[in-house]
Write a protein that holds these residues in place. Sequence first.
Motif: not given
Length: 92
Positions: A42-49, A59-65, A69-74
């Motif tokens: 139920n958790t997600k950790e993303v290294r991104a910009v 909208i985040l862009r993962e640094l390594s790949t 991702y499009l995440f709802p702010m809620i």
Amino acid sequence: VQTTNPLLRRREESYIENILRLNRSKPGTFYFTFENAIAGRNTKEVRAVVEAAGRDHVILRELSTNYRYLFPMIYFDYAEFDEELSYFNQTP
């Protein structure tokens, strides 16, 4: 709606999506928690910009790949950035 009243404008500027927009392209770790997910997932950790942020999404862009991702702010919990953040002028 544009406002010329500085007090109303300052309040409007401090929303999380506006702060994320000010810090586009700065690397960080973003944390999200989801309801009704499979136990232990139920958790997600993303290294991104941050590429973009709106009132209800980021909208985040993962640094390594370079995966996006499009995440709802809620579901957004918090973010840790690797460098100093840009923020709104706090001078009265």
